[in-house]
Each structure stands twice: as structure tokens, then as C-alpha cells.
Scaffold this motif. Sequence first.
Motif, PDB file in Angstrom:
ATOM      1  N   PRO A 255     -38.410  21.376 -56.810  1.00 10.81           N
ATOM      2  CA  PRO A 255     -38.482  20.086 -57.727  1.00 10.81           C
ATOM      3  C   PRO A 255     -36.992  19.601 -57.455  1.00 10.81           C
ATOM      4  O   PRO A 255     -36.811  18.260 -57.536  1.00 10.81           O
ATOM      5  CB  PRO A 255     -38.604  20.656 -59.069  1.00 10.81           C
ATOM      6  N   PHE A 256     -35.875  20.328 -57.089  1.00  9.85           N
ATOM      7  CA  PHE A 256     -34.689  19.656 -57.313  1.00  9.85           C
ATOM      8  C   PHE A 256     -34.029  20.109 -55.841  1.00  9.85           C
ATOM      9  O   PHE A 256     -33.897  21.453 -55.363  1.00  9.85           O
ATOM     10  CB  PHE A 256     -33.662  20.147 -58.340  1.00  9.85           C
TER      11      PHE A 256
ATOM     12  N   ALA B 170     -34.935  15.408 -65.024  1.00  9.97           N
ATOM     13  CA  ALA B 170     -36.342  15.742 -65.161  1.00  9.97           C
ATOM     14  C   ALA B 170     -37.000  15.850 -63.784  1.00  9.97           C
ATOM     15  O   ALA B 170     -36.838  14.746 -62.975  1.00  9.97           O
ATOM     16  CB  ALA B 170     -36.973  14.680 -66.245  1.00  9.97           C
ATOM     17  N   PRO B 171     -37.876  17.011 -63.589  1.00  9.86           N
ATOM     18  CA  PRO B 171     -38.398  16.913 -62.346  1.00  9.86           C
ATOM     19  C   PRO B 171     -39.575  15.965 -62.287  1.00  9.86           C
ATOM     20  O   PRO B 171     -40.234  15.725 -63.247  1.00  9.86           O
ATOM     21  CB  PRO B 171     -39.100  18.425 -62.572  1.00  9.86           C
ATOM     22  N   ALA B 172     -39.836  15.487 -60.879  1.00 11.02           N
ATOM     23  CA  ALA B 172     -40.967  14.581 -60.535  1.00 11.02           C
ATOM     24  C   ALA B 172     -42.280  15.279 -61.192  1.00 11.02           C
ATOM     25  O   ALA B 172     -42.240  16.716 -60.927  1.00 11.02           O
ATOM     26  CB  ALA B 172     -41.116  14.206 -59.347  1.00 11.02           C
ATOM     27  N   ALA B 173     -43.685  14.765 -61.102  1.00 10.82           N
ATOM     28  CA  ALA B 173     -44.936  15.337 -61.212  1.00 10.82           C
ATOM     29  C   ALA B 173     -45.361  15.755 -60.139  1.00 10.82           C
ATOM     30  O   ALA B 173     -45.245  14.832 -59.007  1.00 10.82           O
ATOM     31  CB  ALA B 173     -45.832  14.498 -62.182  1.00 10.82           C
ATOM     32  N   PRO B 174     -45.800  16.963 -59.727  1.00 10.80           N
ATOM     33  CA  PRO B 174     -46.609  17.241 -58.685  1.00 10.80           C
ATOM     34  C   PRO B 174     -47.655  16.162 -57.730  1.00 10.80           C
ATOM     35  O   PRO B 174     -47.846  15.948 -56.823  1.00 10.80           O
ATOM     36  CB  PRO B 174     -47.329  18.734 -58.587  1.00 10.80           C
ATOM     37  N   SER B 175     -48.348  15.706 -58.818  1.00  9.85           N
ATOM     38  CA  SER B 175     -49.030  14.666 -58.682  1.00  9.85           C
ATOM     39  C   SER B 175     -48.722  13.383 -57.962  1.00  9.85           C
ATOM     40  O   SER B 175     -49.440  12.583 -57.552  1.00  9.85           O
ATOM     41  CB  SER B 175     -50.292  14.403 -59.626  1.00  9.85           C
ATOM     42  N   ASP B 176     -47.385  12.980 -58.200  1.00  9.23           N
ATOM     43  CA  ASP B 176     -46.828  12.001 -57.388  1.00  9.23           C
ATOM     44  C   ASP B 176     -46.853  12.154 -55.969  1.00  9.23           C
ATOM     45  O   ASP B 176     -46.573  11.054 -55.316  1.00  9.23           O
ATOM     46  CB  ASP B 176     -45.327  11.809 -57.893  1.00  9.23           C
ATOM     47  N   GLU B 177     -46.965  13.157 -55.480  1.00 11.26           N
ATOM     48  CA  GLU B 177     -46.760  13.730 -54.205  1.00 11.26           C
ATOM     49  C   GLU B 177     -48.195  13.899 -53.442  1.00 11.26           C
ATOM     50  O   GLU B 177     -48.397  13.814 -52.437  1.00 11.26           O
ATOM     51  CB  GLU B 177     -45.749  14.685 -53.785  1.00 11.26           C
TER      52      GLU B 177
ATOM     53  N   SER C 253     -38.501  29.939 -63.282  1.00 11.79           N
ATOM     54  CA  SER C 253     -38.322  30.122 -61.935  1.00 11.79           C
ATOM     55  C   SER C 253     -39.661  30.189 -61.323  1.00 11.79           C
ATOM     56  O   SER C 253     -40.032  29.527 -60.221  1.00 11.79           O
ATOM     57  CB  SER C 253     -37.684  31.330 -61.556  1.00 11.79           C
ATOM     58  N   ALA C 254     -40.716  30.681 -61.892  1.00 15.19           N
ATOM     59  CA  ALA C 254     -41.983  30.855 -61.678  1.00 15.19           C
ATOM     60  C   ALA C 254     -42.825  29.344 -61.431  1.00 15.19           C
ATOM     61  O   ALA C 254     -43.571  29.201 -60.618  1.00 15.19           O
ATOM     62  CB  ALA C 254     -42.933  31.669 -62.619  1.00 15.19           C
ATOM     63  N   GLY C 255     -42.190  28.458 -62.617  1.00 16.22           N
ATOM     64  CA  GLY C 255     -42.557  27.274 -62.432  1.00 16.22           C
ATOM     65  C   GLY C 255     -42.354  26.368 -61.335  1.00 16.22           C
ATOM     66  O   GLY C 255     -42.731  25.508 -60.577  1.00 16.22           O
TER      67      GLY C 255
ATOM     68  N   ASP D  22     -50.016  19.179 -63.621  1.00 14.33           N
ATOM     69  CA  ASP D  22     -48.809  18.260 -64.103  1.00 14.33           C
ATOM     70  C   ASP D  22     -48.201  18.849 -65.541  1.00 14.33           C
ATOM     71  O   ASP D  22     -46.939  19.206 -65.380  1.00 14.33           O
ATOM     72  CB  ASP D  22     -48.975  16.842 -63.914  1.00 14.33           C
ATOM     73  N   ALA D  23     -48.999  18.880 -66.382  1.00 18.52           N
ATOM     74  CA  ALA D  23     -48.658  19.262 -67.556  1.00 18.52           C
ATOM     75  C   ALA D  23     -48.082  20.525 -67.675  1.00 18.52           C
ATOM     76  O   ALA D  23     -47.123  21.227 -68.272  1.00 18.52           O
ATOM     77  CB  ALA D  23     -49.787  19.104 -68.814  1.00 18.52           C
ATOM     78  N   VAL D  24     -48.893  21.491 -67.033  1.00 21.24           N
ATOM     79  CA  VAL D  24     -48.428  22.995 -66.967  1.00 21.24           C
ATOM     80  C   VAL D  24     -47.171  23.104 -66.235  1.00 21.24           C
ATOM     81  O   VAL D  24     -46.194  23.897 -66.877  1.00 21.24           O
ATOM     82  CB  VAL D  24     -49.466  23.819 -66.470  1.00 21.24           C
ATOM     83  N   VAL D  25     -47.184  22.493 -65.232  1.00 16.35           N
ATOM     84  CA  VAL D  25     -45.695  22.540 -64.447  1.00 16.35           C
ATOM     85  C   VAL D  25     -44.773  21.939 -65.200  1.00 16.35           C
ATOM     86  O   VAL D  25     -43.530  22.454 -65.533  1.00 16.35           O
ATOM     87  CB  VAL D  25     -45.940  21.779 -63.182  1.00 16.35           C
TER      88      VAL D  25
END
Length: 566
Positions: free
Chosen positions: A220-221, A237-244, A206-208, A253-256
Motif C-alpha cells: 500500500p505504501f 491512509a492507504p488506498a482501497a484495493p477496489s480502486d485498482e 503486516s498481514a494486512g 476493502d473494509a477488512v483491509v
Amino acid sequence: MSDEPRVLDGRYRLDELIGRGGMASVYRGYDVTLGREVAIKLLARELASDDGFRTRFRLEAQSASRMSHPTIVRVYDAGETTTTFPDGTVVPEPYIVMELVRGTLVKDLIGDEPLSVEDAVRITDGILEALQYSHRAGVIHRDIKPGNVMVTPTGQVKVMDFGIARAVSDGSSTVAETTQILGTASYFSPEQAKGETVDARADLYSAGVVLFELLTGHPPFRGDTPVAVAYQHVSEAPAAPSDERDDVPPIIDAVVSRALAKDPFDRFPDAAAFRGALASALRGVASDEPPAPTPTEVSDVLFAPSTREATATAQSLRRLSTTRATTRTSPAPTTLWIWIGTAIAAVVLIAVLAWVIAARAGAGAEAPPHTVPDVAQVAFTKASGTLSEAGFTVQQRAEASTTVASGNVIRTDPAAGTVSAQGATVVVYVSTGVPMVPVPTLQGLSQDAATSVLTNAGLALGAVTQQDDPTAKSGTVLSASSAAGTNVPAGTSIALVVATGKVALPDLTGFTVSAAESQLQKLGLTPAQTNDQTCTASKPPTVKVMSVAPGEVPIQSTVTLTVCVG
């Protein structure tokens, strides 16, 4: 209906409503005994008659009261009152008294624009710091979301509403077993969505989700229904924050991605590891924290050393047997070599057995684990002795407290009930008493301004007394119960005397004109005179009529005195 505010158990005054949830309402309140503002959570009346809900509500107080940490909203007290309806029905109403936190909800900070990467990481780190403490205390939040996190004006992150938290030991509790969905679908972990037993790693998921939303401005969803969102948590699978956002580095991105892993074993093992990965990511380096262990590796960690060593020995012997079997087709050695080989094997076997026995003895000699005793509210000298007798090393730290007497223990780290190795260091936080703060200058300020100044100084507004003053306009502070510059305990209520903006006008009819004018001037009022020729004059002239009736009149008013001159 009476306009008097409701007071619970003769101590806690209910003021305005400041929040409402599915299970309870939160009011701004006032502790009339300690003279401080509080937040009061009152169970919804339609649920209060249900024993199950009341039990859940009491468990919330018990779980939350065990925790004392700057990132967690404090719980001061809990109780139960009753309400009698017009038909005579008496309904119990449990309540919890909590710290009143001033600040901004994270969901309001997000708004239409995502936060900077640094701010997003800082807020997430504050959430994880709270979870690191609560998980160590044995409490899972289960409802981490932006609406349950507040940032104070000083930047302190505060996690609120442990109303659906359960003790970690309550392993049988699952989402499917409850009568209502716990948590919010957008922030569910996959195991919550599937109704499986959850542990502390559900909070990390949830923190992620919150970190993703802080970076992108949305979870993410997303879906039209909670069921659709829960399905995505389980299967997509969620998208990467860097995509936005171009300014989100791949290392974030890796941590998320790891925080949002479907399998709990693929996530960070605990909040401390998550925090470490975020700190490393901000420095632009990959975390040194190893990947989360697989279920098999976790089982291996739980094995005693002697068991692992015995297993390794058995595997070595099996390999030795296999090797001998594969070489048995070689020509038979001479008798001498047979005896030499037998002797070497015997020596090796004896050495292996001796090593295993020594390892078992060493494991048996290891210091047994001990449970940290509860020494809260106990004098430090006595608490230190108790902890030392329990086999721990004591480290003292001072901390101000408004609820614990000076010299007594506020809390320990690790928390009471935690199982730790003998000889481990236990940090004991000892109260230095209520912090002292100077009373600011209040005289001459408006009541609203004085209230703000008191709040900023760490003090509270006490009783407000109205007093007439011929020179001060309405609401101006005339005096305070403590002089400016005086040091008083933080949280002290300061009583104010405030001007009414009025004066009491006496009945001056029959007074001589000179006496009436003198009296009006003393009251700060302006006298004026008009003559009445229809009535007989007197000597000396006296007042026949006043233009303003006796009673409370605004300061600096003009009062016209009618005098007979006929």
C-alpha cells in the motif's frame, strides 16, 4: 581447499547455499544420523564473534522450537560450531537445523499479476493461522512479508524465519533499542516505524499489508527510501484495493482498512477475529465480530466484576443524590411520608449491599486460572494425569510424527505455559509414530527420476553405490535397499545401486582368440578381429594386441583383437 562437504558436529552435512539474509545463510543439508534432508541456518561469520548477535540467534532457536504447527516451519535442533581461519583466529558459528520446505515463496507468486481474491484470502488465512498459534505461544513474528511465506505444492502455507521474533513478555524491547531495523519498511506497522513497543497487533498490520499486496500486486505504501515508506505508514491512509481492481468487493476493502488501522486498538483484536472477518467477507456478509475495544473499554475488561458493580452503584447513588437535591424545593412531605421514604431507601440500600457482597463472594468463588503444564514428549497416560491434576479437561487427538515416539505427547492446545480457566479443555496431540509409506518401484529408473519418486513418496535418497552392469546405461537404478511395495517409516533413506554404464575389461593378450571373444561377449562387448602378417602365427591363434586398453570401458563397446598370421 578440500572438496569434501562440511559436517557440523559430526551429524549435519552442509550442501548447497539456498538463501542468504542480513544475519544468516541458509543451506540445504542432510542429517546423517536420521537420514533426512534439512535446512541449516548458519550465522554470518562477520557477526558470529559478536556476543549480542549470537544471543539473538540462540533466542531465535528457543522461540521457534516451542512451536509445532503445520503452518510454521519446524525447528529440529540448534548448536554451535567453530571455524579456524588461516591466521589462527577461532570464530564461533551458531546454527539452527530446520525443516526443509519445498514450495514457492509468496513474493514469487505475486509476480507481475495480482492473485485472485479467493487465493489472496486463502494465503492470508494461512498466515493468520500461523500467527494465531504463535501469538498464543507468546511469540510475535515482527517480520511478516511475502518473502517469509511459502506455499507448498499441496497448497499448505508455511511461515518462515522467526529470526527476529521476541517473546511477548519482553515488553521493553522496541525498534529504537536495537542496533538494526527489525522487519522490512514496506511491511512495518506504524508503532514499529515510530520505535514504540509492539504487540501481536503489529503482526496483524503486516498481514494486512501482505493481503493488500496479494490483491493489487504491490504494497500500500511505496517510496524511494525506507524512511519515506515508514513515514507513510505513520501518517497516510492507504488506498482501497477496489480502486485498482474491479473484482475486489467493498467488504474486502473494509477488512483491509481495519487491518491497516494506524491505532492498534482500531485493528482486529487478534488473528482469530481477522480470520473470521475474511471468512465472512468471502461469503459476502459483514463480520459479526464487534469493533476493537477502545483503551478505556480494555481497562474495563480488566476490572474485577465487583469493582465495576461497585462503580455502577456509586454512580447510581450520585444520581439519586442529584435527583433529591433538585427536588428539595418541593413542599416538605408529611412526617408519615418521610418515614415511609426512609424505610424504602433503607430496604433498597440493604438490597444493593447484599447484591454487591454476593457478587464479591461469587467472584471469589470463581475457579482460579491455571497454567497449562508442559507435557511434550511425555507418555499420554502420564500427561493426562498431570493435566487432570492441574484442573483441566483432557481431549486426545492422534497425529503422526517423525520426531516423537508413538504414544507420547507432541503438543497441547492451548500451548504449555498458557494461563487458562480451571476446567478448560486442553487438546493433547498424541504421536502415532512415524507414518508408514510404501517403497515405490525404482529399478530401471534413472537416478534423478528415482530421487523425485522417493521425494514424492515421503522418503529420502540414501547412499548411492556404483556398480558395473553390461546391459544398463549410466545412472540406471539396478536395485534398492528396500523392495518395492515394502512399508517403511516416512522419511526413511533408501539406498540405491546405480549402473556405472561401464564394464571392467581384463587384459586378454596371450589368450586364444576363441577364449578372448567369449570373454568379451560375457561383458556385453563386441569382439572384432584383425590380422597381423608381420608376426609369426601360433596354433591355436592368440591375441597379440587389443584396440582398447584394459580397465573401465563403456558398455557395448567394440574391441578389436589383433592376431598374428605371418
